[in-house]
Design an enzyme around this catalytic site. Structure first.
Site, PDB file in Angstrom:
ATOM      1  N   HIS A 123      54.724  72.215 -56.087  1.00 25.73           N
ATOM      2  CA  HIS A 123      54.077  70.946 -56.428  1.00 25.73           C
ATOM      3  C   HIS A 123      53.649  70.192 -55.181  1.00 25.73           C
ATOM      4  O   HIS A 123      54.262  70.294 -54.115  1.00 25.73           O
ATOM      5  CB  HIS A 123      54.990  70.075 -57.298  1.00 25.73           C
ATOM      6  CG  HIS A 123      56.089  69.374 -56.554  1.00 25.73           C
ATOM      7  ND1 HIS A 123      55.895  68.210 -55.836  1.00 25.73           N
ATOM      8  CD2 HIS A 123      57.410  69.674 -56.425  1.00 25.73           C
ATOM      9  CE1 HIS A 123      57.037  67.821 -55.308  1.00 25.73           C
ATOM     10  NE2 HIS A 123      57.974  68.691 -55.638  1.00 25.73           N
ATOM     11  N   CYS A 124      52.549  69.468 -55.317  1.00 18.37           N
ATOM     12  CA  CYS A 124      52.108  68.494 -54.321  1.00 18.37           C
ATOM     13  C   CYS A 124      51.828  67.205 -55.081  1.00 18.37           C
ATOM     14  O   CYS A 124      52.103  67.113 -56.281  1.00 18.37           O
ATOM     15  CB  CYS A 124      50.881  68.988 -53.555  1.00 18.37           C
ATOM     16  SG  CYS A 124      49.444  69.374 -54.582  1.00 18.37           S
ATOM     17  N   HIS A 125      51.285  66.215 -54.423  1.00 19.97           N
ATOM     18  CA  HIS A 125      51.130  64.911 -55.083  1.00 19.97           C
ATOM     19  C   HIS A 125      50.256  64.996 -56.334  1.00 19.97           C
ATOM     20  O   HIS A 125      50.645  64.545 -57.412  1.00 19.97           O
ATOM     21  CB  HIS A 125      50.544  63.894 -54.115  1.00 19.97           C
ATOM     22  CG  HIS A 125      50.341  62.538 -54.729  1.00 19.97           C
ATOM     23  ND1 HIS A 125      51.393  61.727 -55.100  1.00 19.97           N
ATOM     24  CD2 HIS A 125      49.205  61.864 -55.068  1.00 19.97           C
ATOM     25  CE1 HIS A 125      50.932  60.616 -55.629  1.00 19.97           C
ATOM     26  NE2 HIS A 125      49.607  60.668 -55.624  1.00 19.97           N
TER      27      HIS A 125
END
Length: 311
Positions: free
Chosen positions: A91-93
């Site tokens: 996951h990233c933002h």
């Protein structure tokens, strides 16, 4: 409802806001958390996560995504190979660029998927890596997607981008050149990676990490005068193993004249900043190595003029 996107089996990417839901819904055991700086574990308290890998990675076209990709894809591979019960979420933002790039890199490296196929797959699940990440991953794909080639792929992409930006702007920005390894009182050892110095005065000119790879050419038969001789019926010379009499490096701040653009010289000699002896040459249009390969743009250090240690 979680918007986690699955591909390949037991590997997902999603935005940070959906990590907890994704972990509960998918039975995630391992998390790759990407941010700038790396975020805290957003899945904490949702399920029993075995391991979390936090990676500092800015969503910027100039960022080296390949270093992060080799670390993250190794982490994911070890987890998935260890047990069929393991599930990995990246996951990233926003869950669009960085996380999708890592999943695409995993597919390329471990599932023998081409860059074009990996891109289509992540795009089909909402991913959209930025243009810099795309170009780096495409370069890495062309070089075999091995961990050992990641640094070289990023370096080659970087120098090509520097050349394009110079053509577009008409000049070379000072931030585009690498720091002089011999400047100041402190001399970097490049973590033991080696360096190249002027043979006459021993001043350091380049670190091992500044060196650029190039595919070996066809040797003497690659040169124009040799091709002409063959076409004229002059025959061939004894077969020789192509060798390189030069080291090609990234542009460095001690190289005088390379910044000139917009009508300025596109080529010139490189001289040691201490003793002024010629140590090589530069040419934005390219230089042909003694092995026959063309290197473009070229910042060339002649091996006869330098002492190279590990470069």
């Amino acid at each position: 409802m979680s918007s986690a996107r699955a591909f390949p089996s037991r590997l997902f990417f999603c935005p940070e806001r959906d990590v907890a839901d994704a972990c509960r819904a998918r039975g995630v055991t391992h998390v790759v958390a990407i941010g700038w700086p790396a975020p805290e574990d957003a899945s904490e308290g949702s399920v029993a996560i075995e391991r979390v890998l936090r990676i500092d990675l800015a969503d910027d076209e100039l960022t080296d995504v390949l270093e992060a990709a080799t670390t993250a894809t190794t982490f994911a591979r070890v987890a998935l190979e260890a047990s069929e019960e393991h599930v990995v979420v990246v996951h990233c933002h926003a869950g669009v660029s960085r996380s999708a790039a890592i999943v695409a890199a995993y597919m390329m490296r471990w599932e023998s998927v081409s860059w074009a196929e990996a891109l289509r797959a992540v795009e089909g699940h909402g991913g959209d890596p930025n243009e810099g990440f795309r170009a780096q991953l495409e370069m890495w794909d062309a070089m075999g997607t091995r961990a050992a080639t990641a640094r070289d792929a990023y370096a080659l992409w970087s120098v090509a981008k520097i050349a394009r930006d110079r053509d577009a702007r008409g000049y070379l920005e000072s931030t585009s050149v690498r720091r002089d390894p011999g400047a100041g009182d402190a001399v970097e050892d490049d973590a033991g990676g080696g360096w190249a110095g002027c043979r006459k005065c021993r001043r350091r000119l380049a670190r091992a990490s500044d060196a650029l790879p190039h595919a070996h050419g066809e040797g003497i038969d690659a040169f124009a005068w040799k091709r002409k001789r063959k076409e004229d019926g002059g025959g061939t010379t004894r077969e020789r193993t192509p060798s390189c009499s030069s080291v090609f490096v990234m542009p460095l701040s001690w190289m005088r004249g390379i910044e000139d653009g917009d009508g300025g010289p596109t080529r010139g000699k490189l001289t040691c900043p201490r003793c002024e002896v010629k140590v090589g040459a530069f040419d934005w249009a390219g230089i042909q190595c003694s092995c026959g390969a063309w290197v473009t743009p070229a910042f060339q250090l002649q091996r006869a003029k330098i002492d190279a240690f590990g470069v």
